[in-house]
Design a protein around this motif. Structure first.
Motif, PDB file in Angstrom:
ATOM      1  N   PRO A 175       7.348  -5.049  28.789  1.00 50.46           N
ATOM      2  CA  PRO A 175       5.885  -5.167  28.726  1.00 50.46           C
ATOM      3  C   PRO A 175       5.236  -3.831  28.369  1.00 50.46           C
ATOM      4  O   PRO A 175       5.929  -2.817  28.199  1.00 50.46           O
ATOM      5  CB  PRO A 175       5.513  -5.592  30.144  1.00 50.46           C
ATOM      6  N   ASP A 176       3.920  -3.817  28.283  1.00 53.88           N
ATOM      7  CA  ASP A 176       3.238  -2.548  28.032  1.00 53.88           C
ATOM      8  C   ASP A 176       3.286  -1.673  29.285  1.00 53.88           C
ATOM      9  O   ASP A 176       3.637  -2.137  30.377  1.00 53.88           O
ATOM     10  CB  ASP A 176       1.781  -2.787  27.585  1.00 53.88           C
ATOM     11  N   VAL A 177       2.931  -0.403  29.132  1.00 50.80           N
ATOM     12  CA  VAL A 177       3.142   0.575  30.205  1.00 50.80           C
ATOM     13  C   VAL A 177       2.277   0.320  31.436  1.00 50.80           C
ATOM     14  O   VAL A 177       2.536   0.889  32.507  1.00 50.80           O
ATOM     15  CB  VAL A 177       2.872   2.011  29.695  1.00 50.80           C
ATOM     16  N   THR A 178       1.275  -0.513  31.329  1.00 53.22           N
ATOM     17  CA  THR A 178       0.390  -0.753  32.467  1.00 53.22           C
ATOM     18  C   THR A 178       0.935  -1.810  33.416  1.00 53.22           C
ATOM     19  O   THR A 178       0.388  -2.012  34.498  1.00 53.22           O
ATOM     20  CB  THR A 178      -1.007  -1.202  31.985  1.00 53.22           C
ATOM     21  N   ARG A 179       2.022  -2.480  33.031  1.00 57.42           N
ATOM     22  CA  ARG A 179       2.546  -3.589  33.841  1.00 57.42           C
ATOM     23  C   ARG A 179       3.873  -3.216  34.504  1.00 57.42           C
ATOM     24  O   ARG A 179       4.446  -2.166  34.246  1.00 57.42           O
ATOM     25  CB  ARG A 179       2.712  -4.826  32.951  1.00 57.42           C
ATOM     26  N   ASP A 180       4.342  -4.123  35.358  1.00 58.16           N
ATOM     27  CA  ASP A 180       5.611  -3.915  36.057  1.00 58.16           C
ATOM     28  C   ASP A 180       6.746  -3.750  35.040  1.00 58.16           C
ATOM     29  O   ASP A 180       6.820  -4.480  34.058  1.00 58.16           O
ATOM     30  CB  ASP A 180       5.894  -5.100  36.983  1.00 58.16           C
ATOM     31  N   GLN A 181       7.636  -2.802  35.304  1.00 60.53           N
ATOM     32  CA  GLN A 181       8.673  -2.445  34.330  1.00 60.53           C
ATOM     33  C   GLN A 181      10.067  -2.922  34.745  1.00 60.53           C
ATOM     34  O   GLN A 181      11.072  -2.289  34.404  1.00 60.53           O
ATOM     35  CB  GLN A 181       8.671  -0.934  34.122  1.00 60.53           C
ATOM     36  N   ALA A 182      10.147  -4.046  35.433  1.00 60.91           N
ATOM     37  CA  ALA A 182      11.450  -4.544  35.887  1.00 60.91           C
ATOM     38  C   ALA A 182      12.361  -4.846  34.702  1.00 60.91           C
ATOM     39  O   ALA A 182      13.556  -4.500  34.711  1.00 60.91           O
ATOM     40  CB  ALA A 182      11.263  -5.789  36.746  1.00 60.91           C
ATOM     41  N   SER A 183      11.842  -5.492  33.664  1.00 59.93           N
ATOM     42  CA  SER A 183      12.651  -5.804  32.486  1.00 59.93           C
ATOM     43  C   SER A 183      13.087  -4.529  31.781  1.00 59.93           C
ATOM     44  O   SER A 183      14.197  -4.443  31.243  1.00 59.93           O
ATOM     45  CB  SER A 183      11.865  -6.693  31.515  1.00 59.93           C
ATOM     46  N   THR A 184      12.230  -3.532  31.773  1.00 59.24           N
ATOM     47  CA  THR A 184      12.568  -2.255  31.145  1.00 59.24           C
ATOM     48  C   THR A 184      13.718  -1.580  31.886  1.00 59.24           C
ATOM     49  O   THR A 184      14.645  -1.038  31.270  1.00 59.24           O
ATOM     50  CB  THR A 184      11.342  -1.329  31.135  1.00 59.24           C
TER      51      THR A 184
ATOM     52  N   LEU B 158       9.480   3.766  30.253  1.00 60.96           N
ATOM     53  CA  LEU B 158       9.444   4.018  31.699  1.00 60.96           C
ATOM     54  C   LEU B 158       8.687   5.306  32.001  1.00 60.96           C
ATOM     55  O   LEU B 158       7.916   5.373  32.967  1.00 60.96           O
ATOM     56  CB  LEU B 158      10.867   4.095  32.244  1.00 60.96           C
ATOM     57  N   ALA B 159       8.915   6.329  31.188  1.00 64.22           N
ATOM     58  CA  ALA B 159       8.189   7.590  31.379  1.00 64.22           C
ATOM     59  C   ALA B 159       6.695   7.380  31.166  1.00 64.22           C
ATOM     60  O   ALA B 159       5.860   7.921  31.912  1.00 64.22           O
ATOM     61  CB  ALA B 159       8.722   8.647  30.411  1.00 64.22           C
ATOM     62  N   GLY B 160       6.355   6.584  30.150  1.00 61.41           N
ATOM     63  CA  GLY B 160       4.951   6.298  29.887  1.00 61.41           C
ATOM     64  C   GLY B 160       4.282   5.568  31.040  1.00 61.41           C
ATOM     65  O   GLY B 160       3.109   5.803  31.352  1.00 61.41           O
ATOM     66  N   HIS B 161       5.035   4.692  31.695  1.00 62.90           N
ATOM     67  CA  HIS B 161       4.499   3.979  32.861  1.00 62.90           C
ATOM     68  C   HIS B 161       4.221   4.952  34.001  1.00 62.90           C
ATOM     69  O   HIS B 161       3.162   4.880  34.650  1.00 62.90           O
ATOM     70  CB  HIS B 161       5.489   2.914  33.322  1.00 62.90           C
ATOM     71  N   GLU B 162       5.168   5.873  34.245  1.00 67.29           N
ATOM     72  CA  GLU B 162       4.967   6.873  35.292  1.00 67.29           C
ATOM     73  C   GLU B 162       3.751   7.742  34.978  1.00 67.29           C
ATOM     74  O   GLU B 162       2.962   8.081  35.868  1.00 67.29           O
ATOM     75  CB  GLU B 162       6.213   7.743  35.442  1.00 67.29           C
ATOM     76  N   MET B 163       3.588   8.105  33.709  1.00 66.47           N
ATOM     77  CA  MET B 163       2.440   8.919  33.313  1.00 66.47           C
ATOM     78  C   MET B 163       1.131   8.153  33.514  1.00 66.47           C
ATOM     79  O   MET B 163       0.130   8.722  33.958  1.00 66.47           O
ATOM     80  CB  MET B 163       2.571   9.344  31.853  1.00 66.47           C
TER      81      MET B 163
END
Length: 302
Positions: free
Chosen positions: A153-162, A196-201
């Motif tokens: 998904p995009d970085v604003t959502r849960d990243q379980a699949s990532t 994943l890094a983008g999500h953390e940011m």
């Protein structure tokens, strides 16, 4: 004797007893006949009143080879749903056979091509579990990883699949290093790590905007510690400089800026970090005892 109290207006007396007229008898008889007829009609509509006759349906079992060729033909025509059913039937009817193994990898492929990524992932897991050393195991692992990759998904959502994609690509690279799929796997691994890094940011910037500096630092630290090869690490170091300045932790702020300048001297994020320190009468200076310095020393920067 009179019987005017009886509920019949046209009674006659015969032998001292009231007698209904013929019309009354016929009416009563008609009611009875209608009731009987109604019962017969209801009975005819009642499915449980008829004897049940079981007629077994004999479905011919197609040979595995015929089903396999049918699946291949459907796949070639783009009928991935029909192909999936054909290969799935082989697996159910011929467990533990060579046909089951061949059909399982094809089932994984057509599920992926048909956009059924969860089914493709499940089939890929099953194949790599049952046949880890087969010639198609690397391909099954690649399809498994790509099935997760397609659901990032995009970085604003849960990243379980990532996260699952990262693990699957890492397994591909580690378990099948000579596979033809490793090159693409490494590229896609970098993409999902960037994600994943983008999500953390994204989360870190949110906390920074709320002036929750400790929570923000934890997110930026995650990027610096785990995703040093991603494009987000430069901004993460600058944001660490910003958060530490806000908290008054000068040494860590100077170290973050110094490490940023040393590794990315041309980065616009370094220019921002330098300007921020200068506005406070400070300059970049590395403290080798800082956790930031330790992460980037001794070859830890990858």
């Amino acid at each position: 004797m009179r019987f005017s109290h009886l509920p019949f207006s046209d009674n006659v007396v015969s032998g001292g007893r009231p007698v209904l007229r013929v019309a009354g008898r016929l009416a009563a008889a008609g009611v009875i006949l209608l009731a009987v007829a109604a019962c017969d009609s209801v009975k005819s509509l009642n499915p449980f009143s008829k004897p049940e006759v079981y007629k077994p349906e004999i479905v011919p079992v197609k040979p595995a080879e015929e089903l396999y060729n049918d699946g291949l033909a459907r796949s070639a025509k783009g009928d991935f749903e029909g192909a999936y059913k054909a290969f799935d039937t082989i697996n159910r009817q011929n467990p533990g056979t060579t046909w089951a193994q061949k059909s399982l990898i094809m089932q994984t492929y057509v599920a992926y091509e048909g956009g059924r990524y969860d089914d493709a992932a499940n089939s890929g897991i099953r194949y790599t579990t049952l046949y880890p050393n087969s010639e198609d195991a690397a391909y099954a692992q690649y399809l498994l990883a790509m099935s997760y990759y397609k659901q990032v998904p995009d970085v604003t959502r849960d990243q379980a699949s990532t996260q699952r994609a990262v693990q699957a690509f890492e397994t591909l690279i580690e378990r099948y290093p000579r596979s033809e799929y490793v090159k693409d796997g490494k590229f896609n691994l970098q993409v999902v790590r960037d994600q994943l890094a983008g999500h953390e940011m994204e989360v870190g910037r949110f906390y920074l905007g709320k002036r929750n500096y400790t929570a923000a630092i934890n997110r930026f630290r995650e990027v610096v510690a785990r995703y040093q090869t991603t494009r987000s690490v430069e901004e993460a170091l600058m944001r660490l400089t910003e958060a530490y300045v806000a908290l008054g932790i000068v040494s860590e702020a100077q170290t973050a800026a110094a490490v940023l300048g040393h590794n990315f001297p041309e980065s616009p994020w370094y220019k921002d970090a330098y300007a921020l320190l200068a506005s406070k009468g400070l300059e970049p200076r590395e403290d080798t005892g800082s956790w930031i310095s330790k992460l980037f020393s001794g070859g830890q920067f990858r």
